[in-house]
Design an enzyme around this catalytic site. Sequence first.
Site, PDB file in Angstrom:
ATOM      1  N   HIS A 193      47.936 -37.460   6.310  1.00  0.00           N
ATOM      2  CA  HIS A 193      47.518 -38.535   7.217  1.00  0.00           C
ATOM      3  C   HIS A 193      46.021 -38.831   7.038  1.00  0.00           C
ATOM      4  CE1 HIS A 193      47.218 -40.739  11.108  1.00  0.00           C
ATOM      5  NE2 HIS A 193      46.039 -40.144  11.166  1.00  0.00           N
ATOM      6  N   GLU A 194      45.223 -37.778   6.953  1.00  0.00           N
ATOM      7  CA  GLU A 194      43.773 -37.983   6.774  1.00  0.00           C
ATOM      8  C   GLU A 194      43.480 -38.615   5.408  1.00  0.00           C
ATOM      9  OE1 GLU A 194      41.976 -37.965   9.263  1.00  0.00           O
ATOM     10  OE2 GLU A 194      43.326 -36.848  10.573  1.00  0.00           O
TER      11      GLU A 194
ATOM     12  N   HIS B 197      43.840 -42.184   5.704  1.00  0.00           N
ATOM     13  CA  HIS B 197      42.629 -42.877   6.171  1.00  0.00           C
ATOM     14  C   HIS B 197      41.657 -43.099   5.013  1.00  0.00           C
ATOM     15  CE1 HIS B 197      43.482 -43.160  10.378  1.00  0.00           C
ATOM     16  NE2 HIS B 197      43.557 -41.861  10.582  1.00  0.00           N
TER      17      HIS B 197
END
Length: 236
Positions: A101-102, A105
């Site tokens: 998920h990071e 980003h």
Amino acid sequence: MPIQGDPLYWLIVGPAILIMLIAQWRMQATFRKWGDVPNSVDLEGNQIAARLLNAFNMPEVTVQGIRGELTDNYNPMSNVLSLSQSTVREESVAAMAVVAHEVGHAQQDAQNSLLMRIRSGIVPLVHFGSQLGPLVFIAGLAAGIGWLTWIGIALFGTAFLFALVTLPVEINASNRAMEMLEQTNMLASQRERRGARAVLTAAAWTYVAGMLNALFQVFYFISLALRGQRRGDGPN
Ligand SMILES: [Zn+2]
């Protein structure tokens, strides 16, 4: 302004706080559950980050460890991906999902995602609004100046705006995470896929709850402004 002593505050904001607590509890429970399930690629969080950053060509991003539980984040200003104690050395499905998920980003940033740019762009406005808003609101209420009260509400309404813009950014990062894990063959089984999705969905609900909370705070201050107005309109 005795906010906490006002029953109306709890009536309006109470349910939103409750939803936030439930969402956080669910997130922690889901993370614990899938934190006990080892990922089948046998990679720690930092190794997963390195592999994804390499596979999706983001050499500008550096990875570092940070203190805290689930404090993982990506900083678009410095291109630093920070992994918490819950993920950096963990070989679990949960850690894999959070790290991906990071990296999602980081990919949004690398691809200059419009949503992310909007979110970063309104940060100064949100800082300004949430600091000045309550003061302007109280001043308006105390002096009986209706329009000033409404400006105060609009100013701290920027916190809701930020939460609203955050939601699609977060959901998009999670979709990217699943996509990247699929493309690098890191989701070996249907079960692992379900686990990663469950962790990301639970995290998304905390952002929904945060947005509701910000919205209900605004509702409460609107109700205060309306009550103040009614008092002001009464016979002298
Ligand atoms: Zn995120």
